[in-house]
Design a protein around this motif. Sequence first.
Motif, PDB file in Angstrom:
ATOM      1  N   ASN A 122      11.824   0.649  -2.412  1.00  9.58           N
ATOM      2  CA  ASN A 122      11.094  -0.490  -2.977  1.00  9.58           C
ATOM      3  C   ASN A 122       9.585  -0.255  -3.052  1.00  9.58           C
ATOM      4  O   ASN A 122       8.841  -1.123  -3.519  1.00  9.58           O
ATOM      5  CB  ASN A 122      11.392  -1.763  -2.190  1.00  9.58           C
ATOM      6  CG  ASN A 122      10.913  -1.702  -0.753  1.00  9.58           C
ATOM      7  OD1 ASN A 122      10.581  -0.629  -0.244  1.00  9.58           O
ATOM      8  ND2 ASN A 122      10.879  -2.829  -0.093  1.00  9.58           N
ATOM      9  N   LYS A 123       9.134   0.911  -2.608  1.00  4.86           N
ATOM     10  CA  LYS A 123       7.704   1.217  -2.647  1.00  4.86           C
ATOM     11  C   LYS A 123       7.368   2.348  -3.612  1.00  4.86           C
ATOM     12  O   LYS A 123       6.190   2.693  -3.765  1.00  4.86           O
ATOM     13  CB  LYS A 123       7.206   1.565  -1.244  1.00  4.86           C
ATOM     14  CG  LYS A 123       7.318   0.402  -0.260  1.00  4.86           C
ATOM     15  CD  LYS A 123       6.797   0.775   1.113  1.00  4.86           C
ATOM     16  CE  LYS A 123       6.891  -0.411   2.081  1.00  4.86           C
ATOM     17  NZ  LYS A 123       6.406  -0.074   3.436  1.00  4.86           N
ATOM     18  N   THR A 124       8.384   2.926  -4.246  1.00  6.33           N
ATOM     19  CA  THR A 124       8.114   4.094  -5.078  1.00  6.33           C
ATOM     20  C   THR A 124       7.246   3.775  -6.284  1.00  6.33           C
ATOM     21  O   THR A 124       6.424   4.600  -6.693  1.00  6.33           O
ATOM     22  CB  THR A 124       9.425   4.742  -5.541  1.00  6.33           C
ATOM     23  OG1 THR A 124      10.251   3.754  -6.180  1.00  6.33           O
ATOM     24  CG2 THR A 124      10.183   5.349  -4.372  1.00  6.33           C
ATOM     25  N   ARG A 125       7.411   2.587  -6.877  1.00  2.00           N
ATOM     26  CA  ARG A 125       6.624   2.280  -8.077  1.00  2.00           C
ATOM     27  C   ARG A 125       5.133   2.253  -7.764  1.00  2.00           C
ATOM     28  O   ARG A 125       4.321   2.829  -8.501  1.00  2.00           O
ATOM     29  CB  ARG A 125       7.065   0.952  -8.697  1.00  2.00           C
ATOM     30  CG  ARG A 125       6.319   0.623  -9.987  1.00  2.00           C
ATOM     31  CD  ARG A 125       6.861  -0.623 -10.661  1.00  2.00           C
ATOM     32  NE  ARG A 125       8.252  -0.473 -11.048  1.00  2.00           N
ATOM     33  CZ  ARG A 125       8.642   0.144 -12.165  1.00  2.00           C
ATOM     34  NH1 ARG A 125       7.748   0.674 -12.988  1.00  2.00           N
ATOM     35  NH2 ARG A 125       9.931   0.222 -12.453  1.00  2.00           N
ATOM     36  N   ASP A 126       4.751   1.574  -6.690  1.00  2.00           N
ATOM     37  CA  ASP A 126       3.324   1.515  -6.344  1.00  2.00           C
ATOM     38  C   ASP A 126       2.785   2.902  -6.021  1.00  2.00           C
ATOM     39  O   ASP A 126       1.644   3.232  -6.375  1.00  2.00           O
ATOM     40  CB  ASP A 126       3.115   0.579  -5.150  1.00  2.00           C
ATOM     41  CG  ASP A 126       3.061  -0.884  -5.565  1.00  2.00           C
ATOM     42  OD1 ASP A 126       2.657  -1.164  -6.699  1.00  2.00           O
ATOM     43  OD2 ASP A 126       3.439  -1.740  -4.748  1.00  2.00           O
ATOM     44  N   VAL A 127       3.570   3.709  -5.340  1.00  2.49           N
ATOM     45  CA  VAL A 127       3.124   5.069  -5.028  1.00  2.49           C
ATOM     46  C   VAL A 127       2.993   5.887  -6.311  1.00  2.49           C
ATOM     47  O   VAL A 127       2.006   6.610  -6.517  1.00  2.49           O
ATOM     48  CB  VAL A 127       4.082   5.742  -4.032  1.00  2.49           C
ATOM     49  CG1 VAL A 127       3.754   7.233  -3.879  1.00  2.49           C
ATOM     50  CG2 VAL A 127       3.995   5.055  -2.673  1.00  2.49           C
ATOM     51  N   ALA A 128       3.980   5.772  -7.184  1.00  2.00           N
ATOM     52  CA  ALA A 128       3.935   6.514  -8.449  1.00  2.00           C
ATOM     53  C   ALA A 128       2.726   6.131  -9.284  1.00  2.00           C
ATOM     54  O   ALA A 128       2.169   6.958 -10.020  1.00  2.00           O
ATOM     55  CB  ALA A 128       5.219   6.278  -9.229  1.00  2.00           C
ATOM     56  N   GLU A 129       2.304   4.885  -9.187  1.00  2.00           N
ATOM     57  CA  GLU A 129       1.211   4.394 -10.024  1.00  2.00           C
ATOM     58  C   GLU A 129      -0.176   4.613  -9.419  1.00  2.00           C
ATOM     59  O   GLU A 129      -1.179   4.582 -10.151  1.00  2.00           O
ATOM     60  CB  GLU A 129       1.404   2.900 -10.298  1.00  2.00           C
ATOM     61  CG  GLU A 129       2.613   2.596 -11.180  1.00  2.00           C
ATOM     62  CD  GLU A 129       2.839   1.103 -11.380  1.00  2.00           C
ATOM     63  OE1 GLU A 129       2.157   0.305 -10.685  1.00  2.00           O
ATOM     64  OE2 GLU A 129       3.688   0.742 -12.207  1.00  2.00           O
ATOM     65  N   HIS A 130      -0.251   4.836  -8.105  1.00  2.00           N
ATOM     66  CA  HIS A 130      -1.566   4.817  -7.456  1.00  2.00           C
ATOM     67  C   HIS A 130      -1.898   6.059  -6.631  1.00  2.00           C
ATOM     68  O   HIS A 130      -2.989   6.114  -6.045  1.00  2.00           O
ATOM     69  CB  HIS A 130      -1.669   3.588  -6.558  1.00  2.00           C
ATOM     70  CG  HIS A 130      -1.622   2.289  -7.302  1.00  2.00           C
ATOM     71  ND1 HIS A 130      -2.696   1.788  -8.001  1.00  2.00           N
ATOM     72  CD2 HIS A 130      -0.614   1.395  -7.484  1.00  2.00           C
ATOM     73  CE1 HIS A 130      -2.365   0.640  -8.563  1.00  2.00           C
ATOM     74  NE2 HIS A 130      -1.109   0.379  -8.264  1.00  2.00           N
ATOM     75  N   PHE A 131      -1.027   7.041  -6.583  1.00  2.00           N
ATOM     76  CA  PHE A 131      -1.286   8.230  -5.785  1.00  2.00           C
ATOM     77  C   PHE A 131      -1.129   9.494  -6.617  1.00  2.00           C
ATOM     78  O   PHE A 131      -0.357   9.531  -7.579  1.00  2.00           O
ATOM     79  CB  PHE A 131      -0.332   8.289  -4.586  1.00  2.00           C
ATOM     80  CG  PHE A 131      -0.607   7.250  -3.533  1.00  2.00           C
ATOM     81  CD1 PHE A 131      -1.329   7.562  -2.396  1.00  2.00           C
ATOM     82  CD2 PHE A 131      -0.160   5.949  -3.699  1.00  2.00           C
ATOM     83  CE1 PHE A 131      -1.594   6.599  -1.432  1.00  2.00           C
ATOM     84  CE2 PHE A 131      -0.419   4.974  -2.743  1.00  2.00           C
ATOM     85  CZ  PHE A 131      -1.146   5.307  -1.604  1.00  2.00           C
ATOM     86  N   SER A 132      -1.854  10.537  -6.219  1.00  2.03           N
ATOM     87  CA  SER A 132      -1.754  11.835  -6.885  1.00  2.03           C
ATOM     88  C   SER A 132      -0.737  12.745  -6.209  1.00  2.03           C
ATOM     89  O   SER A 132      -0.166  13.630  -6.852  1.00  2.03           O
ATOM     90  CB  SER A 132      -3.120  12.537  -6.891  1.00  2.03           C
ATOM     91  OG  SER A 132      -4.073  11.804  -7.611  1.00  2.03           O
ATOM     92  N   TRP A 133      -0.563  12.555  -4.908  1.00  2.00           N
ATOM     93  CA  TRP A 133       0.324  13.401  -4.115  1.00  2.00           C
ATOM     94  C   TRP A 133       1.219  12.536  -3.238  1.00  2.00           C
ATOM     95  O   TRP A 133       0.806  11.454  -2.790  1.00  2.00           O
ATOM     96  CB  TRP A 133      -0.479  14.313  -3.184  1.00  2.00           C
ATOM     97  CG  TRP A 133      -1.168  15.474  -3.830  1.00  2.00           C
ATOM     98  CD1 TRP A 133      -2.297  15.453  -4.592  1.00  2.00           C
ATOM     99  CD2 TRP A 133      -0.790  16.854  -3.709  1.00  2.00           C
ATOM    100  NE1 TRP A 133      -2.642  16.721  -4.962  1.00  2.00           N
ATOM    101  CE2 TRP A 133      -1.735  17.601  -4.437  1.00  2.00           C
ATOM    102  CE3 TRP A 133       0.246  17.513  -3.045  1.00  2.00           C
ATOM    103  CZ2 TRP A 133      -1.676  19.004  -4.534  1.00  2.00           C
ATOM    104  CZ3 TRP A 133       0.312  18.899  -3.140  1.00  2.00           C
ATOM    105  CH2 TRP A 133      -0.638  19.632  -3.877  1.00  2.00           C
TER     106      TRP A 133
END
Length: 236
Positions: A88-99
């Motif tokens: 449930n956190k992958t979208r925010d990580v995909a949108e806001h992180f480089s690594w």
Amino acid sequence: MPEASVSESLSSARERLRAALSAADRPNDAARLLAVSKTKPADMLRQAYMAGQRAFGENYLQEALEKQQALADLDDIEWHFIGALQSNKTRDVAEHFSWVHGVDREKIARRLSEQRPAELGAINVCLQLNVSGESSKSGVELAALPALAESLLSLPNLRLRGLMALPAPSDDPQQQRHAFRQVADALAELQRRFPDAPLDTLSMGMSSDLEAAVVEGATIVRLGTAIFGSRPPFRS
């Protein structure tokens, strides 16, 4: 912590890394510092930024998003997400992180690839290897690593860069080196299997074992305490 303390600690950490690389007979640019800033306020990250640090690692997603908003004027920060990632956190990580340091399941990798905005380019990923076989830690087992790596290499918006590990704590430099050598050997085996993949990263080594990690080939060392000071012993 006064601003000078962050700057001085960062300078000391850089010198420690430089000395470790020199002792290992490796070039000064063979490894870089990732400033692990979890639980630390945005103003401390800004102080580190003013002292030249650009790569920051965060473990807690909501806290990280708040810091990103507070530091939005610093548009060349490179954000790294560290640790186990829930679906449930992958979208925010995909949108806001480089690594992302710590992927150990194809499902998570596939979601990151599917949810990565095209304009951001591929997201860099390190697979987490459970090198010490600890049941309490996330990470893929060594035997399952090649198959997982192969599946990730087929994902269009994900760039598999290498391996990340959190070996069992030890005060014995030889034990530290043994664990890190296993990670380095695992990466070398992946490089042999997949010669066209951009497998160039060993994310390993922290404030307590930086030197051992550098000897065994670390390319990213994750330092938190050495730069920002101690953290609270527990966070819910």
